[in-house]
Design a protein around this motif. Structure first.
Motif, mmCIF file in Angstrom:
data_model
loop_
_atom_site.group_PDB
_atom_site.id
_atom_site.type_symbol
_atom_site.label_atom_id
_atom_site.label_comp_id
_atom_site.label_asym_id
_atom_site.label_seq_id
_atom_site.Cartn_x
_atom_site.Cartn_y
_atom_site.Cartn_z
ATOM 1 N N ALA A 40 106.857 -1.935 42.450
ATOM 2 C CA ALA A 40 106.066 -0.969 42.540
ATOM 3 C C ALA A 40 105.133 -1.000 43.940
ATOM 4 O O ALA A 40 104.995 0.082 44.547
ATOM 5 C CB ALA A 40 104.809 -0.964 41.576
ATOM 6 N N SER A 41 105.353 -2.215 44.631
ATOM 7 C CA SER A 41 104.680 -2.325 45.866
ATOM 8 C C SER A 41 105.432 -2.110 47.005
ATOM 9 O O SER A 41 105.053 -1.460 48.089
ATOM 10 C CB SER A 41 104.273 -3.882 46.250
ATOM 11 N N LEU A 42 106.971 -1.363 46.529
ATOM 12 C CA LEU A 42 107.714 -1.026 47.644
ATOM 13 C C LEU A 42 108.041 0.480 47.376
ATOM 14 O O LEU A 42 108.826 0.948 47.952
ATOM 15 C CB LEU A 42 108.997 -1.706 47.627
ATOM 16 N N LYS A 43 107.156 1.099 46.604
ATOM 17 C CA LYS A 43 107.524 2.545 46.343
ATOM 18 C C LYS A 43 106.322 3.381 46.708
ATOM 19 O O LYS A 43 105.333 2.835 46.989
ATOM 20 C CB LYS A 43 107.491 2.529 44.758
ATOM 21 N N THR A 44 106.383 4.601 47.027
ATOM 22 C CA THR A 44 105.294 5.654 46.991
ATOM 23 C C THR A 44 104.716 5.934 45.630
ATOM 24 O O THR A 44 105.306 5.463 44.686
ATOM 25 C CB THR A 44 105.922 6.978 47.730
ATOM 26 N N GLN A 45 103.694 6.539 45.969
ATOM 27 C CA GLN A 45 102.786 6.673 44.627
ATOM 28 C C GLN A 45 103.559 7.646 43.629
ATOM 29 O O GLN A 45 103.554 7.657 42.543
ATOM 30 C CB GLN A 45 101.439 7.619 45.063
ATOM 31 N N ALA A 46 104.360 8.579 44.252
ATOM 32 C CA ALA A 46 105.116 9.638 43.497
ATOM 33 C C ALA A 46 106.235 8.733 42.799
ATOM 34 O O ALA A 46 106.702 9.000 41.553
ATOM 35 C CB ALA A 46 105.646 10.701 44.234
ATOM 36 N N GLN A 47 107.053 7.932 43.436
ATOM 37 C CA GLN A 47 108.085 7.138 43.062
ATOM 38 C C GLN A 47 107.611 6.226 41.729
ATOM 39 O O GLN A 47 108.211 5.998 40.758
ATOM 40 C CB GLN A 47 108.848 6.142 43.968
ATOM 41 N N SER A 90 107.248 8.359 38.676
ATOM 42 C CA SER A 90 108.297 8.865 38.110
ATOM 43 C C SER A 90 109.079 7.652 37.360
ATOM 44 O O SER A 90 109.547 6.655 38.014
ATOM 45 C CB SER A 90 109.062 9.505 39.192
ATOM 46 N N SER A 91 109.685 8.263 36.231
ATOM 47 C CA SER A 91 110.492 7.323 35.480
ATOM 48 C C SER A 91 111.871 6.903 36.013
ATOM 49 O O SER A 91 112.676 6.201 35.809
ATOM 50 C CB SER A 91 110.454 7.454 33.903
ATOM 51 N N ASP A 92 112.059 8.251 36.889
ATOM 52 C CA ASP A 92 113.631 8.290 37.490
ATOM 53 C C ASP A 92 113.789 7.140 38.469
ATOM 54 O O ASP A 92 114.844 6.987 38.937
ATOM 55 C CB ASP A 92 114.074 9.638 37.957
ATOM 56 N N SER A 93 112.647 6.707 39.011
ATOM 57 C CA SER A 93 112.765 5.567 40.145
ATOM 58 C C SER A 93 112.338 4.371 39.582
ATOM 59 O O SER A 93 111.931 3.443 40.524
ATOM 60 C CB SER A 93 111.873 6.152 41.207
ATOM 61 N N LEU A 94 112.665 4.054 38.542
ATOM 62 C CA LEU A 94 111.975 2.874 38.063
ATOM 63 C C LEU A 94 113.018 1.696 38.793
ATOM 64 O O LEU A 94 112.453 0.560 39.216
ATOM 65 C CB LEU A 94 112.568 2.643 36.453
ATOM 66 N N LEU A 95 114.194 1.825 38.975
ATOM 67 C CA LEU A 95 115.116 0.560 39.410
ATOM 68 C C LEU A 95 115.653 1.062 41.024
ATOM 69 O O LEU A 95 116.152 0.323 41.604
ATOM 70 C CB LEU A 95 116.134 0.106 38.566
ATOM 71 N N PHE A 96 115.964 2.424 40.790
ATOM 72 C CA PHE A 96 116.799 2.947 42.073
ATOM 73 C C PHE A 96 115.721 3.927 42.966
ATOM 74 O O PHE A 96 115.379 4.991 42.526
ATOM 75 C CB PHE A 96 117.928 3.581 41.708
ATOM 76 N N PHE A 97 115.290 3.143 44.019
ATOM 77 C CA PHE A 97 114.441 4.003 44.882
ATOM 78 C C PHE A 97 114.791 3.686 46.591
ATOM 79 O O PHE A 97 115.389 2.478 46.617
ATOM 80 C CB PHE A 97 113.105 3.983 44.362
ATOM 81 N N LYS A 98 114.316 4.142 47.252
ATOM 82 C CA LYS A 98 114.170 3.734 48.588
ATOM 83 C C LYS A 98 113.072 3.036 48.989
ATOM 84 O O LYS A 98 111.867 3.549 48.907
ATOM 85 C CB LYS A 98 114.386 4.974 49.692
ATOM 86 N N PRO A 99 113.144 1.809 49.128
ATOM 87 C CA PRO A 99 111.934 0.961 49.668
ATOM 88 C C PRO A 99 111.083 1.246 50.874
ATOM 89 O O PRO A 99 111.795 1.850 51.814
ATOM 90 C CB PRO A 99 112.500 -0.368 49.506
ATOM 91 N N THR A 100 109.843 1.149 50.732
ATOM 92 C CA THR A 100 109.012 1.407 51.862
ATOM 93 C C THR A 100 107.860 0.054 52.003
ATOM 94 O O THR A 100 107.605 -0.417 50.928
ATOM 95 C CB THR A 100 108.371 2.617 51.843
ATOM 96 N N ILE A 146 93.873 6.118 41.380
ATOM 97 C CA ILE A 146 94.116 4.763 41.826
ATOM 98 C C ILE A 146 95.257 4.784 42.652
ATOM 99 O O ILE A 146 96.395 5.446 42.585
ATOM 100 C CB ILE A 146 94.341 4.061 40.412
ATOM 101 N N ASN A 147 95.263 3.915 43.740
ATOM 102 C CA ASN A 147 96.282 3.728 44.812
ATOM 103 C C ASN A 147 97.262 3.055 44.207
ATOM 104 O O ASN A 147 96.915 1.724 44.528
ATOM 105 C CB ASN A 147 95.915 3.537 46.127
ATOM 106 N N TRP A 148 98.302 3.301 43.344
ATOM 107 C CA TRP A 148 98.901 2.166 42.782
ATOM 108 C C TRP A 148 99.694 1.357 43.908
ATOM 109 O O TRP A 148 99.972 0.119 43.552
ATOM 110 C CB TRP A 148 99.690 2.816 41.647
ATOM 111 N N GLY A 149 100.492 1.869 44.522
ATOM 112 C CA GLY A 149 101.212 1.151 45.674
ATOM 113 C C GLY A 149 100.612 0.082 46.410
ATOM 114 O O GLY A 149 101.024 -0.855 46.463
#
Length: 271
Positions: free
Chosen positions: A32-39, A42-52, A233-236
């Motif tokens: 979660a620390s490597l995701k955006t707030q939208a990711q 979203s349940s679609d970005s649970l494991l596969f996402f572009k890290p930031t 809450i700014n989860w990222g």
């Protein structure tokens, strides 16, 4: 033979399941620390996402997290050192003179909820003009760590034969000399365990810092509130801050884990 293999397979499966249960929150926090707030939402970005790394950048750019880390480290280190200075002789005296009732009273003091000390603690430090000072935080954190240090070290000192102290006294050591030169080196694993546990308790302490700290002495657990507001809450950034809090303790624990195991089991077998 087949039954033994099945039991071994079942054993390792159970270990894997228990490990996954305990490690999943930590892995989710890192992801979660490597995701955006939208990711994150979203349940679609649970494991596969572009890290930031924007969350970590914002933590250090928008908030003074270097100062928060410094405050937490100073308070945790000072409270641990003072806890050892007072706790080690107390634990040795309880073990040496069989003061088990006193040891039980110290355990009761550890069991009592810390919030029950909050109001008198705040009044005392307010009268002394010590609110928002390292002194107030260190002394309040000692209230949590000191009984824990004493309780751990009692069993460590009880595991040492009385003959070791007697031999040191015969060789000319005073009681204090025998304690420092003979007893303390032999309970090093217990000291490391007690120190680490006390440091962790102080590092993660939220309640005392919430009341007794201010802008100058704000610690990491309180600083996390910066990412929580009434509307969102700014989860990222929150997860990035949580990783920053957790990582130092995790690294230290891994480095001294063999001492922790021997320190916790000290005194378990006697005779």
């Amino acid at each position: 033979m087949k039954t033994k293999k099945r039991m071994n397979i079942l054993y390792y499966i159970l270990i894997l399941l228990v490990t996954l249960v305990f490690i999943f929150p930590f892995l989710w926090m890192i992801l979660a620390s490597l995701k955006t707030q939208a990711q994150i939402m979203s349940s679609d970005s649970l494991l596969f996402f572009k890290p930031t790394f924007e969350n970590f950048i914002s933590v250090f750019n928008e908030y003074d997290y270097i100062q928060f880390i410094f405050n937490s480290f100073i308070v945790a280190l000072a409270s641990t050192i003072l806890g050892l200075i007072f706790g080690l002789p107390a634990a040795f005296a309880i073990a040496r003179y069989k003061q088990h009732k006193f040891g039980f009273a110290i355990l009761i003091a550890r069991i009592v909820p810390g919030i029950s000390f909050m109001i008198p603690w705040f009044i005392i430090f307010s009268k002394l003009s010590l609110v928002d000072s390292y002194t107030a935080l260190v002394l309040s954190h000692m209230l949590v760590g000191l009984p824990f240090i004493i309780w751990i070290m009692i069993s460590s000192f009880e595991s040492l034969p009385q003959e070791l102290e007697d031999a040191a006294r015969i060789d000319g050591c005073t009681l204090q000399g025998a304690f420092v030169r003979v007893m303390l080196p032999l309970v090093t694993p217990g000291i490391i365990t007690a120190s680490l546990m006390s440091f962790i308790l102080s590092w993660n302490n939220f309640m005392f810092a919430l009341v007794l700290s201010g802008d100058r002495t704000k610690t990491l657990p309180i600083a996390i509130f910066n990412f929580m507001s009434y509307s969102e809450i700014n989860w990222g950034a929150l997860m990035a801050a949580a990783v920053i809090i957790t990582l130092p303790i995790l690294i230290i624990s891994l480095l001294v884990q063999r001492y922790i195991i021997s320190g916790i089991t000290a005194g378990a077998v006697k005779g």
